[in-house]
Design a protein around this motif. Structure first.
Motif, PDB file in Angstrom:
ATOM      1  N   TYR A 490       0.942  -1.077   0.000  1.00  0.00           N
ATOM      2  CA  TYR A 490      -0.042  -0.016  -0.001  1.00  0.00           C
ATOM      3  C   TYR A 490       0.971   1.138  -0.031  1.00  0.00           C
ATOM      4  O   TYR A 490       0.590   2.225  -0.890  1.00  0.00           O
ATOM      5  N   LEU A 491       1.762   1.178   1.013  1.00  0.00           N
ATOM      6  CA  LEU A 491       2.817   2.370   0.959  1.00  0.00           C
ATOM      7  C   LEU A 491       3.620   2.595  -0.033  1.00  0.00           C
ATOM      8  O   LEU A 491       3.832   3.701  -0.917  1.00  0.00           O
ATOM      9  N   SER A 492       3.948   1.479  -0.902  1.00  0.00           N
ATOM     10  CA  SER A 492       4.623   1.742  -2.331  1.00  0.00           C
ATOM     11  C   SER A 492       3.771   2.403  -3.309  1.00  0.00           C
ATOM     12  O   SER A 492       4.182   2.839  -4.269  1.00  0.00           O
ATOM     13  N   VAL A 493       2.517   2.376  -3.193  1.00  0.00           N
ATOM     14  CA  VAL A 493       1.655   2.807  -4.068  1.00  0.00           C
ATOM     15  C   VAL A 493       1.819   4.347  -4.052  1.00  0.00           C
ATOM     16  O   VAL A 493       2.026   5.231  -5.167  1.00  0.00           O
ATOM     17  N   ILE A 494       2.213   5.097  -3.087  1.00  0.00           N
ATOM     18  CA  ILE A 494       2.340   6.564  -2.591  1.00  0.00           C
ATOM     19  C   ILE A 494       3.854   6.820  -3.333  1.00  0.00           C
ATOM     20  O   ILE A 494       4.013   7.466  -3.703  1.00  0.00           O
ATOM     21  N   GLY A 495       4.705   5.699  -2.961  1.00  0.00           N
ATOM     22  CA  GLY A 495       5.996   5.858  -3.071  1.00  0.00           C
ATOM     23  C   GLY A 495       6.365   5.973  -4.468  1.00  0.00           C
ATOM     24  O   GLY A 495       7.113   6.865  -5.168  1.00  0.00           O
ATOM     25  N   VAL A 496       6.021   5.035  -5.161  1.00  0.00           N
ATOM     26  CA  VAL A 496       5.932   4.895  -6.628  1.00  0.00           C
ATOM     27  C   VAL A 496       5.304   6.042  -7.511  1.00  0.00           C
ATOM     28  O   VAL A 496       5.939   6.502  -8.373  1.00  0.00           O
ATOM     29  N   GLY A 497       4.112   6.525  -7.001  1.00  0.00           N
ATOM     30  CA  GLY A 497       3.355   7.621  -7.273  1.00  0.00           C
ATOM     31  C   GLY A 497       4.353   8.828  -7.508  1.00  0.00           C
ATOM     32  O   GLY A 497       4.208   9.636  -8.452  1.00  0.00           O
ATOM     33  N   SER A 498       5.041   8.987  -6.363  1.00  0.00           N
ATOM     34  CA  SER A 498       6.121  10.286  -6.009  1.00  0.00           C
ATOM     35  C   SER A 498       7.109  10.075  -6.941  1.00  0.00           C
ATOM     36  O   SER A 498       7.494  11.088  -7.647  1.00  0.00           O
ATOM     37  N   PHE A 499       7.675   8.968  -7.576  1.00  0.00           N
ATOM     38  CA  PHE A 499       8.810   8.647  -8.412  1.00  0.00           C
ATOM     39  C   PHE A 499       8.221   9.111  -9.849  1.00  0.00           C
ATOM     40  O   PHE A 499       8.756   9.613 -10.673  1.00  0.00           O
ATOM     41  N   LEU A 500       6.935   8.281 -10.089  1.00  0.00           N
ATOM     42  CA  LEU A 500       6.374   8.694 -11.374  1.00  0.00           C
ATOM     43  C   LEU A 500       6.046  10.213 -11.623  1.00  0.00           C
ATOM     44  O   LEU A 500       6.170  10.735 -12.572  1.00  0.00           O
ATOM     45  N   SER A 501       5.591  10.892 -10.481  1.00  0.00           N
ATOM     46  CA  SER A 501       5.434  12.434 -10.523  1.00  0.00           C
ATOM     47  C   SER A 501       6.633  13.154 -10.988  1.00  0.00           C
ATOM     48  O   SER A 501       6.671  14.081 -11.673  1.00  0.00           O
ATOM     49  N   SER A 502       7.845  12.724 -10.366  1.00  0.00           N
ATOM     50  CA  SER A 502       9.257  13.175 -10.532  1.00  0.00           C
ATOM     51  C   SER A 502       9.369  12.904 -11.876  1.00  0.00           C
ATOM     52  O   SER A 502      10.192  13.915 -12.803  1.00  0.00           O
TER      53      SER A 502
END
Length: 567
Positions: A490-502
């Motif tokens: 679940y947390l990796s959804v937020i983490g990978v989302g942040s990387f994808l945003s960058s």
């Protein structure tokens, strides 16, 4: 007649024993069967929620104002600062995958929480020293940058153990096989996020105000002391907790199922699932499902095989079904990533937008730019409380189901709201650019910061549906031995989302610069964030269509309630 009476008495004794003792494979702090009346449930969860409040207070106080610190104190440009924030947020929410694996396989959740919170406390201590020790202060640019990034990435490392272990440890305090405790667990995820929102709210208001108006060092010192106190509170709850013994790598059975299915790939399926191999094991057995039937071959018994072959050649139905759960989760995880991209925006561009706007309340008080995220926290808090106290009871009566509506429907509702939030964000930013062009080169626009309130409130409400739903989904639907890893997913959804945003910022900036004017200029007024928000909204719509198709076809964990082994 006497035998019937005796049978009823024996059943009553067994029922009384079940009510008195918890038999879900957990133990008390002395390694004994937990007594239901004195361990677990809310009496234990409050100690756990306390440290969650402190950790989230620290995280959001630092994360929401990090872009301000990087641009104003460390003098980074907007694009570099946004990338650094997204990268740090990404690492912070990716490291839980490693921490969760170690907790589930080797250390157990309680010990992992203690070790990781100590690392987290050290990170806060380093950030505090970077403001008070002369050699480390911002005036010493190179040294300060090194020390500062060491400090915040130590928070990432500590968070990697705390986040997945703490939340799953809290949910472990409720017995899935007891109706009342199972309902309590559903409420736990809602109130857990209420504590999270409280930490967020305090972090982005009081602590951010101290950072902007008093001293960054004083704010970090408060966070350090608060974390130390809540670690002590967490430890004092030790006698009330229920503990799960680590059972080795939770990934090994999955690999065994894949190997066994491959070895026997040419065997025909049996005429009935009853012929598939199953043995009583400690814990819960899962019913057979018809999806991913090629994996069923891992539990086909051949005539010339003996029980000693059990392991890498023959697996149980439950192990095969657990592997199916993980495989079925992958598409849901992938279609959740776009939501992670959206919720990366409040901590970066939304904060920078607010820094250009009129933030005065009255004639003397100026709202810190990062404090606008308090509106997101309020939206999420209101959503969680409303869902728990109003919607859930109504939905339970309407549907006759414990949850009211399936978990993935709750997630989908939040995704719809996030799409609307990004559309509103695009419209507001377009209006802000018009005002900026009309008023010229001024430090603050006449446009009030509360123009950002609708989009922040909508994303907060979206979080209350989607993030809470994803927490429960990834905890509840993974195999019982992988629940820390479930929270980490679940947390990796937020983490990978942040990387994808960058990554999107980099790609979009490069492409738009080549075709004319970059959407990300040196400052906001020379940028076109409104177009970026429209792009995110469009991507969300396409992603949501895929999500709906997958969610409607998804099969939830099918526990055999009549065969709970280990009682």
């Amino acid at each position: 007649m006497a035998s019937e009476v005796e049978e009823q008495q024996n059943k009553r004794v067994e029922d009384d024993k079940e009510m008195k003792w918890v038999s879900d494979s957990s133990l008390d702090h002395k390694g004994r069967l937990p007594l239901r009346s004195s361990t677990g449930t809310w009496k234990a969860s409050f100690f756990i929620i306390a440290i969650e409040f402190s950790e989230r207070l620290s995280y959001f106080a630092i994360a929401t104002n990090l872009i301000t610190y990087l641009t104003k104190v460390m003098h980074e440009d907007l694009t570099t600062a946004a990338k650094n924030v997204n990268n740090w947020a990404g690492v912070t929410t990716i490291t839980p995958l490693l921490g969760a694996f170690i907790a589930d396989a080797y250390t157990g959740r309680f010990l992992m929480i203690l070790l990781s919170s100590s690392i987290y406390l050290m990170g806060l201590g380093i950030l505090t020293m970077s403001q008070f020790i002369p050699w480390f202060k911002p005036s010493k640019e190179i040294v300060h940058k090194l020390i500062f990034f060491i400090g915040i990435y130590m928070l990432s490392l500590g968070s990697g153990g705390i986040k997945p272990s703490l939340e799953s440890f809290g949910a472990d305090q409720f017995d899935d096989d007891n109706l009342e405790e199972r309902k309590g667990k559903m409420s736990f995820f809602n109130w857990w996020n209420a504590a999270l929102c409280s930490g967020l709210l305090l972090g982005v208001t009081v602590l951010v105000y101290l950072q902007d108006r008093i001293s960054w060092g004083f704010a970090y010192l408060i966070l350090t002391i608060t974390m130390a106190i809540t670690i002590l509170i967490f430890y004092l709850g030790k006698p009330f907790y229920r503990y799960r013994v680590p059972q080795g790598s939770p990934l090994t059975p999955i690999v065994q199922v894949l190997v066994a299915a491959f070895i026997k790939r040419k065997l025909p399926h049996p005429s009935t699932p009853d012929l598939l191999y199953e043995v009583p094991e400690s814990g819960r057995l899962l019913n057979h499902t018809n999806k991913l039937r090629f994996l069923d071959k891992a539990c086909i018994v051949e005539d010339n095989w003996v029980p000693e072959a059990y392991g890498w050649k023959l697996m149980t139905v439950t192990k095969v079904e657990e592997t199916k759960l993980i495989v079925n989760m992958i598409p849901i995880w992938l279609t959740s990533l776009q939501f992670g991209v959206c919720i990366a925006q409040p901590a970066t561009f939304f904060v920078k937008q607010s820094s250009t706007m009129n933030r005065m309340m009255g004639k003397k008080f100026e709202i810190p730019s990062a404090s606008v995220n308090s509106i997101t926290a309020i939206g999420m808090l209101l959503c969680v409380v409303f869902y728990e106290k109003v919607m859930t009871p109504i939905l339970r009566r309407m549907t006759g189901k414990e949850r009211g509506i399936p978990i993935l429907q709750r997630v989908g509702i939040g995704m719809i709201i996030s799409i609307l939030g990004m559309i509103v964000a695009a419209l507001v930013e377009k209006h802000r650019l018009i005002v900026a062009e009309r008023e010229g080169n001024v430090r603050f626009l006449s446009m009030t910061v509360f123009w950002l309130a609708p989009q922040l409130l909508m994303l907060g409400i979206a979080d209350g549906f989607t993030l809470v739903g994803l927490q429960e989904f990834f905890y509840d639907q993974v195999p019982d031995s992988m629940r820390s890893l479930g929270i980490a997913l679940y947390l990796s959804v937020i983490g990978v989302g942040s990387f994808l945003s960058s990554f999107l910022i980099t790609i979009v900036g490069y492409v738009t610069a080549k075709t004319g004017k970059s959407w990300f200029g040196k400052d906001l007024n020379s940028s076109r964030l409104d177009k970026f928000y429209w792009m995110l909204a469009a991507m969300n719509v396409l992603n949501f269509c895929s999500y709906v198709i997958l969610a409607r076809r998804h099969s939830y964990k099918n526990v055999n309630r009549n065969m709970i082994v280990g009682r």
